[in-house]
Design a protein around this motif. Structure first.
Motif, short mmCIF file in Angstrom:
data_model
loop_
_atom_site.label_atom_id
_atom_site.label_comp_id
_atom_site.label_asym_id
_atom_site.label_seq_id
_atom_site.Cartn_x
_atom_site.Cartn_y
_atom_site.Cartn_z
N ASP A 1 -12.57 3.28 6.67
CA ASP A 1 -11.15 3.14 6.34
C ASP A 1 -10.94 2.33 5.05
OD1 ASP A 1 -10.55 4.55 8.62
OD2 ASP A 1 -9.33 2.98 9.54
N ARG A 2 -11.55 1.17 4.96
CA ARG A 2 -11.30 0.31 3.80
C ARG A 2 -11.85 0.91 2.51
NH1 ARG A 2 -10.41 -3.01 7.81
NH2 ARG A 2 -9.23 -4.94 7.47
N TRP B 1 -8.40 11.19 3.94
CA TRP B 1 -7.57 10.26 3.17
C TRP B 1 -7.24 10.91 1.84
CZ3 TRP B 1 -6.18 5.45 5.12
CH2 TRP B 1 -6.89 4.99 6.23
N GLN C 1 -9.55 3.99 1.52
CA GLN C 1 -8.27 3.56 0.96
C GLN C 1 -8.45 3.08 -0.48
OE1 GLN C 1 -6.35 0.70 3.54
NE2 GLN C 1 -6.77 1.92 5.34
N THR D 1 -1.56 6.45 1.73
CA THR D 1 -2.92 5.98 1.97
C THR D 1 -3.00 5.07 3.19
OG1 THR D 1 -2.67 4.04 0.54
CG2 THR D 1 -3.40 6.08 -0.51
N ALA D 2 -1.89 4.90 3.91
CA ALA D 2 -1.87 3.94 5.01
C ALA D 2 -2.67 4.42 6.21
CB ALA D 2 -0.43 3.64 5.41
N GLU D 3 -2.60 5.70 6.53
CA GLU D 3 -3.30 6.26 7.68
C GLU D 3 -3.91 7.60 7.30
OE1 GLU D 3 -4.00 5.14 10.68
OE2 GLU D 3 -3.02 3.21 10.36
N MET E 1 0.84 -1.21 0.00
CA MET E 1 0.00 0.00 0.00
C MET E 1 0.88 1.26 0.00
SD MET E 1 -2.85 1.11 2.81
CE MET E 1 -3.81 -0.36 2.46
N ASN E 2 0.46 2.22 -0.79
CA ASN E 2 1.16 3.50 -0.80
C ASN E 2 1.14 4.11 0.59
OD1 ASN E 2 1.66 6.32 -1.01
ND2 ASN E 2 1.15 6.26 -3.19
N PRO E 3 2.32 4.55 1.12
CA PRO E 3 2.34 5.12 2.48
C PRO E 3 1.36 6.26 2.68
CG PRO E 3 4.57 4.75 1.66
CD PRO E 3 3.65 4.49 0.51
#
Length: 307
Positions: A52-53, A29, A56, A5-7, A1-3
């Motif tokens: 979240d899901r 996001w 992302q 988009t991680a948090e 995952m692209n950093p």
């Protein structure tokens, strides 16, 4: 995952209410300068990290810069609590979203170019109010609207069910106990893997005393729900149908096949009037699907990101 988009990034907006102001938290996001915006708003007792899901996936799949904004509606999550519990109603929530959208519009530098909305239950009612009132000071009209198991007509039985549990909570020994208690009330969400539910539940609690945890919302959000009468519900339904009929956004209606809140009859009428929603009925779900499985995310992402 692209950093990137991680948090998500936690930010705040100041919102007016009759006695002053309160801070509403929101999770961003994606690209803060993106002029394409998707707002995702949760149900009655939930908070913004429920998405979240989906968020992302939308950021990762979008062919152009995109930001997904997931607020913690006032009284929930990291947002402040209101001093007057009767403020916990749709008019205040919609006003808060206008303040939020104004802040997002300014932060892009060039303004919001395209605005979409995903609303689960209460979040869908807020979305209907914003999309169905042309006179509101919106930075951009809602282009595509996803209503997750909600419509203008809400069964009285489902209201009575909510009256029994909203705000009725105490402390739990730990996250596991809190997650189990929430799951007991959440069978309508459909099949959710244990690890996903644990992750979702981790955002629903805050520290209590002696290592215990309590739920991350103001118990007083249940006050207006318990004050609702059948007569008031009927009047509210008439007003919501009037709003729904003015919606011009392309609309996707998701219904849990076992929903006790959105009846098949209401869902059918929603495909025939107003924006004439495209209806998706999801098996093995009631009120309301979590939009966390790959198949569920695919349906919503295709609707929002398609040509």
């Amino acid at each position: 995952m692209n950093p990137s988009t991680a948090e998500p990034q936690l930010e705040f907006v100041s919102c007016p209410h009759p006695e002053g102001q309160h801070r509403m938290a929101y999770w961003r996001w994606g690209d803060a300068k993106a002029r394409r915006v998707v707002g995702c708003v949760h149900g009655l007792t939930r908070q913004g990290r429920d998405f979240d899901r989906l968020a992302q996936a939308l950021v990762a799949r979008s062919a152009e810069p995109l930001q997904v904004i997931c607020p913690d509606v006032v009284g929930r999550g990291h947002s402040e609590w209101l001093t007057d519990p009767m403020g916990y109603q749709i008019p205040q929530y919609a006003a808060d979203m206008l303040a939020l959208l104004g802040q997002i519009d300014a932060s892009t530098g060039a303004g919001i170019e395209a605005l979409d909305w995903v609303g689960t239950s209460m979040g869908g009612l807020i979305g209907m109010v914003l999309a169905g009132q042309p006179g509101l000071p919106m930075p951009a009209p809602v282009r595509r609207l996803v209503l997750n198991d909600v419509g203008p007509a809400i069964t009285w039985a489902s209201v009575q069910r909510m009256q029994t549990y909203v705000g009725q909570y105490g402390q739990y020994r730990d996250l596991d106990e809190a997650a189990a208690a929430m799951w007991a009330l959440s069978q309508g969400f459909g099949p959710v893997p244990a690890d996903v539910w644990q992750e979702m539940s981790s955002h629903m609690v805050r520290p209590g005393t002696d290592g215990a945890v309590t739920l991350h919302y103001d118990p007083a959000i249940g006050t207006p729900v318990r004050a609702l009468t059948p007569e008031a519900a009927v009047a509210g339904e008439a007003a919501l149908w009037a709003v729904y009929d003015q919606i011009r956004a392309q609309t996707l209606l998701i219904r849990g096949a076992d929903s006790d809140l959105l009846t098949p009859e209401t869902a059918l009428v929603m495909t025939e009037r107003g924006p004439k929603a495209q209806l998706e009925t999801w098996a093995d779900c009631g009120h309301a699907p979590t939009i966390t499985s790959a198949a569920q995310i695919e349906v919503v992402a295709n609707f929002l990101l398609g040509a």
